[in-house]
Enzyme design. Structure first.
Site, PDB file in Angstrom:
ATOM      1  N   GLN A 133       5.987  -8.468  11.404  1.00 57.83           N
ATOM      2  CA  GLN A 133       5.316  -8.743  12.680  1.00 57.83           C
ATOM      3  C   GLN A 133       6.267  -8.475  13.853  1.00 57.83           C
ATOM      4  O   GLN A 133       5.874  -7.891  14.861  1.00 57.83           O
ATOM      5  CB  GLN A 133       4.837 -10.204  12.694  1.00 57.83           C
ATOM      6  CG  GLN A 133       3.985 -10.567  13.880  1.00 57.83           C
ATOM      7  CD  GLN A 133       2.590  -9.943  13.847  1.00 57.83           C
ATOM      8  OE1 GLN A 133       2.137  -9.473  12.802  1.00 57.83           O
ATOM      9  NE2 GLN A 133       1.930  -9.908  14.981  1.00 57.83           N
TER      10      GLN A 133
ATOM     11  N   GLN B 257      18.004 -17.711 -17.001  1.00 57.25           N
ATOM     12  CA  GLN B 257      18.811 -16.681 -16.334  1.00 57.25           C
ATOM     13  C   GLN B 257      17.936 -15.667 -15.592  1.00 57.25           C
ATOM     14  O   GLN B 257      18.254 -15.269 -14.467  1.00 57.25           O
ATOM     15  CB  GLN B 257      19.658 -15.971 -17.383  1.00 57.25           C
ATOM     16  CG  GLN B 257      20.686 -15.042 -16.782  1.00 57.25           C
ATOM     17  CD  GLN B 257      21.762 -14.689 -17.788  1.00 57.25           C
ATOM     18  OE1 GLN B 257      22.261 -15.559 -18.488  1.00 57.25           O
ATOM     19  NE2 GLN B 257      22.086 -13.428 -17.870  1.00 57.25           N
ATOM     20  N   GLU B 258      16.818 -15.287 -16.227  1.00 54.29           N
ATOM     21  CA  GLU B 258      15.930 -14.319 -15.583  1.00 54.29           C
ATOM     22  C   GLU B 258      15.406 -14.881 -14.258  1.00 54.29           C
ATOM     23  O   GLU B 258      15.396 -14.199 -13.235  1.00 54.29           O
ATOM     24  CB  GLU B 258      14.747 -13.972 -16.498  1.00 54.29           C
ATOM     25  CG  GLU B 258      13.866 -12.879 -15.890  1.00 54.29           C
ATOM     26  CD  GLU B 258      12.500 -12.740 -16.551  1.00 54.29           C
ATOM     27  OE1 GLU B 258      12.029 -13.713 -17.183  1.00 54.29           O
ATOM     28  OE2 GLU B 258      11.889 -11.665 -16.416  1.00 54.29           O
TER      29      GLU B 258
ATOM     30  N   ARG C 283      14.880  -3.044  20.562  1.00 52.39           N
ATOM     31  CA  ARG C 283      13.541  -2.668  21.021  1.00 52.39           C
ATOM     32  C   ARG C 283      13.221  -3.309  22.381  1.00 52.39           C
ATOM     33  O   ARG C 283      13.378  -4.528  22.547  1.00 52.39           O
ATOM     34  CB  ARG C 283      12.510  -3.131  19.977  1.00 52.39           C
ATOM     35  CG  ARG C 283      11.075  -3.007  20.391  1.00 52.39           C
ATOM     36  CD  ARG C 283      10.593  -1.587  20.379  1.00 52.39           C
ATOM     37  NE  ARG C 283       9.170  -1.495  20.698  1.00 52.39           N
ATOM     38  CZ  ARG C 283       8.555  -0.368  21.008  1.00 52.39           C
ATOM     39  NH1 ARG C 283       9.212   0.778  21.029  1.00 52.39           N
ATOM     40  NH2 ARG C 283       7.256  -0.363  21.280  1.00 52.39           N
TER      41      ARG C 283
ATOM     42  N   GLY D 130       6.603  -5.002  15.060  1.00 51.31           N
ATOM     43  CA  GLY D 130       5.445  -4.352  15.675  1.00 51.31           C
ATOM     44  C   GLY D 130       4.942  -3.220  14.785  1.00 51.31           C
ATOM     45  O   GLY D 130       5.114  -3.265  13.559  1.00 51.31           O
ATOM     46  N   GLY D 131       4.357  -2.193  15.400  1.00 45.58           N
ATOM     47  CA  GLY D 131       3.747  -1.080  14.657  1.00 45.58           C
ATOM     48  C   GLY D 131       4.731  -0.358  13.757  1.00 45.58           C
ATOM     49  O   GLY D 131       4.377   0.080  12.654  1.00 45.58           O
TER      50      GLY D 131
END
Ligand SMILES: Cc1cc2nc3c(=O)[nH]c(=O)nc-3n(C[C@H](O)[C@H](O)[C@H](O)COP(=O)(O)OP(=O)(O)OC[C@H]3O[C@@H](n4cnc5c(N)ncnc54)[C@H](O)[C@@H]3O)c2cc1C
Length: 176
Positions: A133, A38-39, A65, A136-137
């Site tokens: 990625q 279950q975990e 963007r 971007g920044g």
């Protein structure tokens, strides 16, 4: 995981009153083992939902963007990355949904749960990298959710039994 403290607990010479005993004495490890399926299923579900959330978040971001006069979502690389991730996620969801149904029905699905745990946490880890990625920044900035995902998602390959241990279980149950 900044939202969750992690600490070592030491119970040296710790006495527990009889009335506080849960279950039978000496069976603690067995009780723990019984709940591992279950975990690991819960960890797989968390990884899957994290992947779905990261993708939805990233689709929203790349549409908004603009770079070099057009939306980032119009670059073929962005579209291919999104298409690949969406495919992985859809396949993961199909496998996971039938596993949840089997678990709810009381079936022993240890091997398949181990498969889901390693594969879906690994997929989420790769998706966190791709999605960051594509941000971007901004993706590296704490203000953006993807930065937190990138930091928090990888640990799912480690806890609840490492992914290497999942593969050991699968191989053993395949008779190797
Ligand atoms: C944020 C966080 C939260 C956690 N929460 C909990 C919790 O709530 N409860 C709890 O009990 N534990 C918890 N853990 C512990 C977690 O389950 C262990 O860290 C995990 O099982 C790995 O054990 P280890 O750290 O001792 O790694 P090690 O066993 O030292 O493993 C090191 C490396 O060796 C590999 N390795 C080890 N043995 C084998 C083998 N036989 N074959 C191949 N490769 C192998 C591992 O896969 C790993 O890559 C947590 C850990 C973290 C980081």
């Amino acid at each position: 995981m900044h939202s969750q403290d992690t600490a070592e607990l030491i119970f040296e010479d710790c006495r527990v009153p009889k009335e506080n005993l849960l279950g039978e004495e000496g069976k603690g490890f067995t009780y723990l083992m019984e709940k591992l399926q279950q975990e690991r299923l819960v960890v797989a579900i968390c990884a899957q939902t994290a992947s779905e959330d990261m993708l939805a978040d990233t689709i929203e971001y790349v549409k908004g963007r603009e770079a070099f006069g057009k939306s980032v979502s119009q670059f073929q690389n962005t579209q291919f990355k999104i298409a690949e991730m969406a495919t992985e996620i859809k396949m993961g969801r199909a496998f996971l949904d039938q596993l949840i149904a089997k678990h709810m029905a009381g079936e022993q699905v240890v091997t398949e749960v181990s498969m889901a745990k390693w594969r879906l946490t690994e997929t989420a880890r790769k998706i966190s990298i791709e999605c960051m990625q594509l941000h971007g920044g901004y993706g590296y900035m704490e203000e953006y959710k993807i930065a937190r995902r990138y930091r928090d998602v990888p640990v799912a390959s480690i806890y609840a039994g490492t992914n290497e241990i999942m593969k050991k279980i699968i191989a053993k149950n395949l008779g190797l």
